[in-house]
Design an enzyme around this catalytic site. Structure first.
Site, PDB file in Angstrom:
ATOM      1  N   SER A  61      -6.463  61.064  55.567  1.00  0.00           N
ATOM      2  CA  SER A  61      -6.982  62.436  55.671  1.00  0.00           C
ATOM      3  C   SER A  61      -7.998  62.811  54.592  1.00  0.00           C
ATOM      4  O   SER A  61      -8.632  63.857  54.702  1.00  0.00           O
ATOM      5  CB  SER A  61      -5.833  63.432  55.647  1.00  0.00           C
ATOM      6  OG  SER A  61      -5.284  63.529  56.925  1.00  0.00           O
ATOM      7  N   LYS A  64     -11.333  63.577  55.783  1.00  0.00           N
ATOM      8  CA  LYS A  64     -11.646  64.892  56.353  1.00  0.00           C
ATOM      9  C   LYS A  64     -12.664  65.639  55.484  1.00  0.00           C
ATOM     10  O   LYS A  64     -13.432  66.462  55.967  1.00  0.00           O
ATOM     11  CB  LYS A  64     -10.364  65.714  56.528  1.00  0.00           C
ATOM     12  CG  LYS A  64      -9.423  65.110  57.599  1.00  0.00           C
ATOM     13  CD  LYS A  64      -8.105  65.852  57.690  1.00  0.00           C
ATOM     14  CE  LYS A  64      -7.281  65.534  58.928  1.00  0.00           C
ATOM     15  NZ  LYS A  64      -6.656  64.234  58.990  1.00  0.00           N
ATOM     16  N   TYR A 189     -12.784  59.097  64.768  1.00  0.00           N
ATOM     17  CA  TYR A 189     -11.795  59.695  63.864  1.00  0.00           C
ATOM     18  C   TYR A 189     -10.832  58.632  63.316  1.00  0.00           C
ATOM     19  O   TYR A 189     -10.590  58.563  62.111  1.00  0.00           O
ATOM     20  CB  TYR A 189     -11.016  60.805  64.608  1.00  0.00           C
ATOM     21  CG  TYR A 189      -9.823  61.330  63.843  1.00  0.00           C
ATOM     22  CD1 TYR A 189      -9.980  62.238  62.801  1.00  0.00           C
ATOM     23  CD2 TYR A 189      -8.532  60.901  64.152  1.00  0.00           C
ATOM     24  CE1 TYR A 189      -8.881  62.695  62.081  1.00  0.00           C
ATOM     25  CE2 TYR A 189      -7.433  61.359  63.440  1.00  0.00           C
ATOM     26  CZ  TYR A 189      -7.613  62.250  62.407  1.00  0.00           C
ATOM     27  OH  TYR A 189      -6.526  62.702  61.693  1.00  0.00           O
ATOM     28  N   TYR A 240      -2.286  70.492  52.978  1.00  0.00           N
ATOM     29  CA  TYR A 240      -1.598  70.984  54.181  1.00  0.00           C
ATOM     30  C   TYR A 240      -0.710  72.187  53.846  1.00  0.00           C
ATOM     31  O   TYR A 240      -1.119  73.066  53.092  1.00  0.00           O
ATOM     32  CB  TYR A 240      -0.750  69.884  54.854  1.00  0.00           C
ATOM     33  CG  TYR A 240      -1.396  68.541  54.889  1.00  0.00           C
ATOM     34  CD1 TYR A 240      -2.567  68.351  55.627  1.00  0.00           C
ATOM     35  CD2 TYR A 240      -0.870  67.457  54.214  1.00  0.00           C
ATOM     36  CE1 TYR A 240      -3.166  67.104  55.680  1.00  0.00           C
ATOM     37  CE2 TYR A 240      -1.464  66.212  54.269  1.00  0.00           C
ATOM     38  CZ  TYR A 240      -2.603  66.045  54.989  1.00  0.00           C
ATOM     39  OH  TYR A 240      -3.185  64.827  55.033  1.00  0.00           O
ATOM     40  N   VAL A 258      -2.208  60.271  54.199  1.00  0.00           N
ATOM     41  CA  VAL A 258      -0.906  59.618  54.352  1.00  0.00           C
ATOM     42  C   VAL A 258      -0.899  58.148  53.909  1.00  0.00           C
ATOM     43  O   VAL A 258       0.152  57.514  53.903  1.00  0.00           O
ATOM     44  CB  VAL A 258      -0.327  59.714  55.794  1.00  0.00           C
ATOM     45  CG1 VAL A 258       0.145  61.114  56.105  1.00  0.00           C
ATOM     46  CG2 VAL A 258      -1.300  59.213  56.831  1.00  0.00           C
TER      47      VAL A 258
HETATM   48  N1  GLN Z   1      -4.925  59.198  60.425  1.00  0.00           N
HETATM   49  C1  GLN Z   1      -3.852  60.103  60.148  1.00  0.00           C
HETATM   50  C2  GLN Z   1      -3.481  60.855  61.404  1.00  0.00           C
HETATM   51  O1  GLN Z   1      -4.355  61.135  62.166  1.00  0.00           O
HETATM   52  C3  GLN Z   1      -4.282  61.040  59.080  1.00  0.00           C
HETATM   53  C4  GLN Z   1      -3.210  62.028  58.710  1.00  0.00           C
HETATM   54  C5  GLN Z   1      -3.067  62.262  57.248  1.00  0.00           C
HETATM   55  O2  GLN Z   1      -3.541  61.536  56.382  1.00  0.00           O
HETATM   56  N2  GLN Z   1      -2.302  63.291  56.928  1.00  0.00           N
HETATM   57  O3  GLN Z   1      -2.353  61.145  61.675  1.00  0.00           O
END
Ligand code: GLN
Length: 304
Positions: A61, A64, A189, A240, A258
């Site tokens: 993430s 992002k 993505y 988050y 994650v």
């Molecule tokens: N690639 C992960 C997902 O789409 C990214 C989520 C994350 O890092 N929180 O679930």
């Protein structure tokens, strides 16, 4: 500084046993839950590191932040924020209910999965390949690391199991939030999330953000205004549904993933990259948060 970082890593090791590595993407479950590392790049160009700073992991993430910057560069902030909101969330990063309850049917913000899928859909490029290459090249430029590539095992694993992301994307397509081929957008993505990096790379991205959008070599990557918006959204949404607590206890614009990484930008001071694949309930690195908490107190880094 090196001594401070080494002590903090040693102090925080005990926390890693209290978290768990992500397993909903099966390939991520192979990470070492005990690993813990940090890299700091200050705005004078000095760099410090400690622990397992050299392990490679996927950006997840934290991508992002990159896809938001690129979507802004390609479309301008005004258009981007007609498709995605800028409000924090109390739901998890892959929440589906959020999408339905929000009035305009926009994803709440660009730091959760739905929001990032929407920003990815706005990135210029005739084909999926062209889009991911632009994301890769942009990341290589900011980090100064031409070797950054995709971990195809993680990518395949995400693609195979990413049905929740598929649900979010098709729902947004149904509501006119995203246009174009949904599978192609998801593919970009998944690949963006599977870019393989180290703490050093994310510290460099943090340093550029800390430096108002300018690289150490004085090259401007994004406008000061876009940089301000990105950092503000990192403060309010980057961790988050734990963003509020993180702002109170640590007080630094940051974004987690994650894979266990956290990218942090201390305005006008430094970029920080930490890694610790064991995660807490919100999907944030449990040891990584502790490292940043101690470092923030030790060096008085809170922006508030
Ligand atoms: N690639 C992960 C997902 O789409 C990214 C989520 C994350 O890092 N929180 O679930």
């Amino acid at each position: 500084m090196k001594r401070i970082l080494e002590n903090i890593i040693e102090d925080c090791r005990k926390w890693t046993s209290k978290g768990e590595v992500a397993s909903y993407i099966p390939e991520l479950a192979k990470a070492n839950p005990e690993a813990l590392g940090i890299w700091v790049t200050n705005l004078g160009g000095e760099e410090y590191f400690a622990g397992d700073w050299d392990i490679k992991f996927t950006i997840q993430s934290m991508s992002k932040v990159i896809t938001l910057m690129l979507a802004i560069l390609d479309n301008g902030t005004e258009y981007v924020f007609t498709k995605v909101g800028m409000e924090p969330t109390e739901s998890g990063f892959n929440s589906i209910t959020n999408l339905e309850t929000h009035e305009q049917k926009q994803p709440l913000n660009p730091m959760i999965n739905a929001g990032a899928i929407a920003t990815v859909s706005l990135i210029n490029g005739e084909t999926a390949d062209e889009k991911i290459n632009r994301i890769l090249n942009f990341t290589r430029k900011i980090t100064g690391n031409d070797e950054i590539g995709i971990n195809y095992n993680v990518y395949e694993s995400e693609k195979k199991t990413g049905n929740r992301n598929r649900a979010l994307a098709y729902y947004m397509k149904g509501n006119g939030i995203i246009e174009g081929d949904v599978e192609e957008i998801l593919d970009v993505y998944f690949k963006a999330c599977s870019m393989e990096i180290t703490c050093k790379d994310i510290a460099r991205i943090g340093a550029m953000l800390a430096n108002d959008g300018v690289l150490i070599n004085n090259e401007r990557v994004i406008s000061r205004e876009a940089c301000r918006i990105v950092k503000t959204i990192m403060v309010t949404c980057g961790m988050y549904d734990a963003s509020g607590k993180f702002a109170v206890h640590i007080g630094i614009p940051a974004k987690s993933g994650v894979g266990g990484g956290i990218m942090a930008a201390v305005p006008r001071r430094m970029g920080i990259g930490v890694v610790g694949p064991a995660l807490d309930a919100q999907g944030n690195s449990i040891g990584g948060i502790k490292i940043l908490e101690k470092l923030s107190h030790e060096l008085d880094l809170s922006i508030f």
